[in-house]
Write an enzyme that holds these catalytic residues in place. Structure first.
Site, short mmCIF file in Angstrom:
data_model
loop_
_atom_site.label_atom_id
_atom_site.label_comp_id
_atom_site.label_asym_id
_atom_site.label_seq_id
_atom_site.Cartn_x
_atom_site.Cartn_y
_atom_site.Cartn_z
N GLU A 1 -0.27 4.71 -0.81
CA GLU A 1 -1.30 5.88 -1.29
C GLU A 1 -0.44 7.35 -0.97
OE1 GLU A 1 -4.60 5.39 1.50
OE2 GLU A 1 -5.68 4.73 -0.21
N ARG B 1 -0.38 -3.22 -18.71
CA ARG B 1 -1.81 -2.92 -19.11
C ARG B 1 -2.21 -1.82 -17.91
NH1 ARG B 1 -5.96 -3.77 -21.55
NH2 ARG B 1 -4.67 -5.43 -22.65
N TYR C 1 0.76 -1.25 -0.13
CA TYR C 1 0.18 -0.14 0.04
C TYR C 1 0.94 1.23 -0.08
CZ TYR C 1 -5.00 -0.03 -0.19
OH TYR C 1 -6.38 -0.20 -0.70
N THR D 1 -2.35 5.34 -22.57
CA THR D 1 -2.43 3.97 -21.92
C THR D 1 -0.93 3.52 -22.06
OG1 THR D 1 -2.82 2.58 -24.17
CG2 THR D 1 -4.72 3.26 -22.64
N LYS E 1 -0.69 -0.28 -25.29
CA LYS E 1 -1.01 -0.26 -26.77
C LYS E 1 0.43 -0.41 -27.34
CE LYS E 1 -5.49 1.31 -25.67
NZ LYS E 1 -6.61 2.33 -25.83
N ASP F 1 -5.62 12.83 -25.78
CA ASP F 1 -5.65 11.65 -25.25
C ASP F 1 -4.78 10.78 -26.37
OD1 ASP F 1 -6.29 8.84 -24.82
OD2 ASP F 1 -8.24 9.19 -24.40
C1 LIG Z 1 -7.70 2.75 -24.88
C2 LIG Z 1 -7.95 3.86 -24.88
C3 LIG Z 1 -8.50 4.62 -23.72
C4 LIG Z 1 -8.67 3.62 -22.54
O1 LIG Z 1 -7.78 2.82 -22.01
P1 LIG Z 1 -8.12 1.68 -20.89
O2 LIG Z 1 -6.69 1.50 -20.48
O3 LIG Z 1 -8.87 0.78 -21.62
O4 LIG Z 1 -9.12 2.28 -19.92
C5 LIG Z 1 -8.86 5.90 -23.53
N1 LIG Z 1 -8.78 6.61 -24.58
C6 LIG Z 1 -8.38 6.32 -25.95
C7 LIG Z 1 -8.20 7.14 -27.02
C8 LIG Z 1 -8.00 4.87 -26.16
O5 LIG Z 1 -7.60 4.35 -27.32
#
Ligand SMILES: *Cc1c(COP(=O)(O)O)cnc(C)c1O
Length: 424
Positions: free
Chosen positions: A62, A241, A60, A232, A235, A206
């Site tokens: 936090e 993850r 933990y 993320t 990817k 994003d």
């Molecule tokens: C994959 C993705 C997310 C979300 O990611 P998670 O790890 O699945 O929550 C957010 N924004 C975009 C543009 C994505 O492609």
């Protein structure tokens, strides 16, 4: 190694819980046995997976390094400090927060830091390539915030920047978001920045899908232009993850508070350690070569599919993914997905801009090259893969015993045996 390492001990797990041990193994066999073309997936290194399967999961912590709510954090602090420093260096950013549990969690922090409930955000619409967390009605972002959406231009199928500017001036949103999950082209960050400045909005990128290409210096970075960049780590980036964000120094406090304690509890220290490993991997010349190869492969794949009459939207791709319009071959996205699946090719149906079908059927598929490139495949193999997709989509069947399913699957097997995932 002088000490026994507790974690990643398959034999011990198999002895105690053969059912779950079996799932772990059969999932690995599934990965190895087919072509993985889902644009948002990749295959992390054994080093990343080792950090994930470690005792850091127990801790933990936090708070932030040096300012924790719990004792005993000296060791995990080192992991988080390394992750932060490596992330900042990799993306040339003022500030990094490596605690978001996922891309969606990182995005929540942006809402938490910059918006009050009911305030306005301008983002790309989901059916045109955005994301659920960009203000759709089924997400917190659309339930609690007032989302206005821009789309792509009907002719170019690329982001309609004039529409973005028009909507920004009309609605004066607090935040303008660029990025999405099905955008095959580079985004004009300068134009977005200029529009945000014109209306005094925060500019949020994003970069969940393409941050790996940025880290590998294969495409331009949003970091110099954006107030905040969320992403993320699993990817193209090829890490665990999870999620993370980088921002300008002036927003560091607000975003840190929004991640914790506003949106999350304790950080996952094993995942943060794995992110540190991943950021180190991404700083190598090998990773840069990988990022360029991902794009080169995707362009080769899209070009060959086009020859088969399977049309890449926008006419091609600058990135790791291509969105394919199947209307020319008269097959729905759902049928294409099922036929490919039966033939050992994993990909997903996807709405295309102005799709006449409902989302659960869709007129397109989305295909990406992060996994096959990790496996070492190049442009020659992309031609083969495009031919196999074409055969499965246009002549195949959802029945794995169908003659075409069998024939394509046999060729898939040959290909993945020559370029194995997680070689034995
Ligand atoms: C994959 C993705 C997310 C979300 O990611 P998670 O790890 O699945 O929550 C957010 N924004 C975009 C543009 C994505 O492609």
């Amino acid at each position: 190694m002088t000490e026994p390492f507790y974690g990643s001990d398959y034999q011990a797990l198999a002895a105690f819980d053969p059912q779950i041990a079996d799932v772990l193994l059969t999932e690995l066999e599934r990965l190895r046995g087919g072509l993985q073309l889902i644009a948002s997936e990749n295959m992390s290194s054994p080093e990343v997976l080792t950090a994930l399967g470690s005792t850091l999961s127990n801790k933990y912590a936090e708070g932030y390094p040096g300012r924790r709510y719990y004792g005993g954090c000296a060791e995990v602090d080192k992991a988080e400090e390394l992750a932060i420093e490596r992330c900042k260096a990799l993306l040339d950013a003022d500030h990094a927060n490596v605690q978001p549990h996922s891309g969606a969690s990182a995005n929540q922090a942006v809402y938490g830091a910059f918006l009050q409930p009911g305030e306005k955000i301008l983002a790309m619409s989901l059916p045109h390539g955005g994301h659920l967390t960009h203000g759709t009605k089924v997400s917190f972002s659309g339930k609690w915030f007032d989302a206005i959406h821009y789309g792509v231009h009907p002719e170019t199928e690329n982001i309609d920047y004039d529409e973005v500017e028009r909507l920004a001036k009309e609605h004066r949103p607090k935040v303008i978001c660029a990025g999405g999950s099905a955008i095959p082209r580079l985004i004009d960050f300068e134009r977005f920045r200029a529009i945000a400045d014109e209306v005094g909005a925060i500019f949020w990128v994003d970069a969940a899908h393409f941050i790996g290409l940025v880290a590998g210096k294969a495409i331009p970075s949003p970091v110099p232009h954006a107030d905040v960049v969320t992403f993320t780590t699993h990817k193209v980036l090829r890490g665990p993850r999870s999620g993370a964000l980088v921002c300008r120094e002036e927003h560091a406090k607000a975003l840190d508070k929004a991640v914790f304690p506003m949106m999350q509890g304790g950080p996952q220290m094993h995942t943060i350690a794995a992110k540190a490993v991943n950021f180190k991997e991404c700083a190598t010349p090998e990773y840069a070569a990988y990022a360029s190869a991902v794009i080169e492969n995707c362009q080769a794949l899209a070009a060959r599919l086009q020859e088969h009459g399977i049309r890449p939207t926008t006419g091609g791709t600058d990135t790791h993914l291509t969105l394919l319009d199947l209307q020319g071959v008269g097959v729905t996205g759902a049928d294409a997905e099922a036929r490919c699946d039966a033939a050992g090719i994993t990909l997903n149906k996807n709405a295309i801009p102005n799709d006449p079908q409902k989302p659960s059927i869709a007129s397109g598929i989305r295909v990406g090259t992060p996994c096959v490139t990790t496996q070492g495949m190049g442009v020659e193999q992309m031609t083969t893969i495009a031919d196999l997709i074409d055969e499965a989509v246009t002549a195949g069947d959802a029945d794995p015993e169908h003659e075409v399913s069998r024939r394509v699957r046999a060729q898939v097997t040959e290909l993945v045996e020559a370029f194995p995932a997680y070689p034995r």
